[in-house]
Scaffold this active site. Sequence first.
Site, PDB file in Angstrom:
ATOM      1  N   ASP A 156      -2.470 -10.652  -2.555  1.00  0.00           N
ATOM      2  CA  ASP A 156      -3.058 -10.181  -1.299  1.00  0.00           C
ATOM      3  C   ASP A 156      -4.536  -9.826  -1.546  1.00  0.00           C
ATOM      4  O   ASP A 156      -4.916  -9.427  -2.642  1.00  0.00           O
ATOM      5  CB  ASP A 156      -2.277  -8.941  -0.827  1.00  0.00           C
ATOM      6  CG  ASP A 156      -2.662  -8.470   0.571  1.00  0.00           C
ATOM      7  OD1 ASP A 156      -1.945  -8.800   1.527  1.00  0.00           O
ATOM      8  OD2 ASP A 156      -3.701  -7.759   0.706  1.00  0.00           O
ATOM      9  N   HIS A 173       0.817  -1.225   0.000  1.00  0.00           N
ATOM     10  CA  HIS A 173       0.000   0.000   0.000  1.00  0.00           C
ATOM     11  C   HIS A 173       0.851   1.276   0.000  1.00  0.00           C
ATOM     12  O   HIS A 173       0.302   2.371  -0.094  1.00  0.00           O
ATOM     13  CB  HIS A 173      -0.941   0.028   1.213  1.00  0.00           C
ATOM     14  CG  HIS A 173      -1.964  -1.066   1.193  1.00  0.00           C
ATOM     15  ND1 HIS A 173      -2.909  -1.193   0.196  1.00  0.00           N
ATOM     16  CD2 HIS A 173      -2.180  -2.113   2.035  1.00  0.00           C
ATOM     17  CE1 HIS A 173      -3.668  -2.258   0.433  1.00  0.00           C
ATOM     18  NE2 HIS A 173      -3.242  -2.835   1.540  1.00  0.00           N
ATOM     19  N   ASP A 193      -4.488 -12.892   3.229  1.00  0.00           N
ATOM     20  CA  ASP A 193      -5.757 -12.412   3.785  1.00  0.00           C
ATOM     21  C   ASP A 193      -6.967 -12.744   2.917  1.00  0.00           C
ATOM     22  O   ASP A 193      -8.100 -12.434   3.289  1.00  0.00           O
ATOM     23  CB  ASP A 193      -5.706 -10.910   4.135  1.00  0.00           C
ATOM     24  CG  ASP A 193      -4.903 -10.084   3.170  1.00  0.00           C
ATOM     25  OD1 ASP A 193      -4.517 -10.594   2.103  1.00  0.00           O
ATOM     26  OD2 ASP A 193      -4.655  -8.901   3.489  1.00  0.00           O
TER      27      ASP A 193
HETATM   28  C1  SP5 Z   1      -1.185  -5.278   3.735  1.00  0.00           C
HETATM   29  C2  SP5 Z   1      -2.615  -5.274   4.144  1.00  0.00           C
HETATM   30  O1  SP5 Z   1      -3.257  -6.329   4.127  1.00  0.00           O
HETATM   31  N1  SP5 Z   1      -3.135  -4.123   4.576  1.00  0.00           N
HETATM   32  C3  SP5 Z   1      -4.500  -4.044   4.948  1.00  0.00           C
HETATM   33  C4  SP5 Z   1      -4.877  -2.705   5.503  1.00  0.00           C
HETATM   34  C5  SP5 Z   1      -6.321  -2.691   5.896  1.00  0.00           C
HETATM   35  N2  SP5 Z   1      -6.650  -1.511   6.617  1.00  0.00           N
HETATM   36  C6  SP5 Z   1      -8.040  -1.396   6.978  1.00  0.00           C
HETATM   37  C7  SP5 Z   1      -8.372  -2.358   8.064  1.00  0.00           C
HETATM   38  C8  SP5 Z   1      -9.769  -2.247   8.557  1.00  0.00           C
HETATM   39  C9  SP5 Z   1     -10.060  -3.359   9.497  1.00  0.00           C
HETATM   40  N3  SP5 Z   1     -11.446  -3.468   9.802  1.00  0.00           N
HETATM   41  C10 SP5 Z   1     -11.730  -4.756  10.363  1.00  0.00           C
HETATM   42  C11 SP5 Z   1     -13.126  -5.014  10.733  1.00  0.00           C
HETATM   43  C12 SP5 Z   1     -13.177  -6.431  11.211  1.00  0.00           C
HETATM   44  N4  SP5 Z   1     -14.235  -6.712  12.089  1.00  0.00           N
HETATM   45 ZN    ZN Z   2      -4.142  -7.248   2.518  1.00  0.00          ZN
END
Ligand code: SP5
Ligand code: ZN
Length: 346
Positions: free
Chosen positions: A199, A163, A288
């Site tokens: 990813d 990112h 993920d």
């Molecule tokens: C590298 C990578 O996988 N970066 C991911 C960044 C995501 N950022 C936003 C995360 C928001 C998480 N919300 C979670 C809700 C779950 N209940």
């Molecule tokens: Zn990711």
Amino acid sequence: MLTITDPDLLLHHGAGELNAGKITPCFEQPARLKAVLDALAEARWPAPIPPDPSARAAAEAAMRSVHAGEFIDFLKSAHADWRAAGRDGDALPLSAIGRRMHADRPPETIDGMLSYYAIDPGTPITADTWRTLEAGAACILTAVDRLQQAGSVFALIRPPGHHAGRDYYGGYGFVNMAAVAAQALREIGASRIAVLDVDYHHGNGTQDIFYDRGDVFYASIHADPRRQFPFFLGYADETGAGAGEGANLNLPLPWNTAWSSWSEALAAACARLKSFGAEALVVSLGFDAFERDPISHFKLTTEDFGRMGAAIAKQQLPTLFVFEGGYAIDALGANTLAALEGFSGR
Ligand code: SP5
Ligand code: ZN
């Protein structure tokens, strides 16, 4: 497969990220890397090696090869500047750039600079972040150095970098290590490189860095940005610009995508990187897309990561895997092992 890693990669450990309106523990933690190391050891995978000292010395220059100089200057001093302003703990941004504001004038205070360079409030800068980044870039350079002879290399690093753009950070990461790898491969003589990003999230930073270049092809399979971070990039109509026209391929997929459609996207990406004529492949290897990932909405299984590895091996290219996301820590070791074993035909 040769694995490169370093104990300093465990240093960066943010206390919290903004999530659903609250500061909650960071999903991106040192335990992720430890889980993978343990799984590799338990499977009697060849022992990982540390980066070469010469790679350590060249790490900062490698980061500067894909990022703006003033951005790297900022990352190096950000936490010290935060401390100098009287704060303790981790540095998080205060504001953000809005439409029709000056996106080209870095402010002078630490709050201003964090707000200028960050794209989200989920990516804390700690006192150890810079040292962790140096270790990561050193692992990448060592991986690049060994790739020709080894055929495939796994750079087991964190935090994830896809990112991070030319002059911004976010999405848990700061320096785009897949881009550092692609650029370093170019500099040792490969004329065309493909980056395949598996990813769950779109690698907006990698796309940004190579968007107007015809020598690095970027392909990403990810959750539709209409519903998922990074929200503002990753649509199918982003195909590259100038010399890079046609060298960017986005394959956004809906929530709940499972292997049957995910694998069709992978086949499409592989067909394109073949016709591009890539001489080497960098894989942004996130986990993920896993069915039990706590922040994601795809449905890949552990066995599917094995199938993914096997499909990537069929491209018969020198392949440098760069560890990216994946937050189901209890399954991360098994998922990573499945991908590497699938690739190696083990
Ligand atoms: C590298 C990578 O996988 N970066 C991911 C960044 C995501 N950022 C936003 C995360 C928001 C998480 N919300 C979670 C809700 C779950 N209940
Ligand atoms: Zn990711």
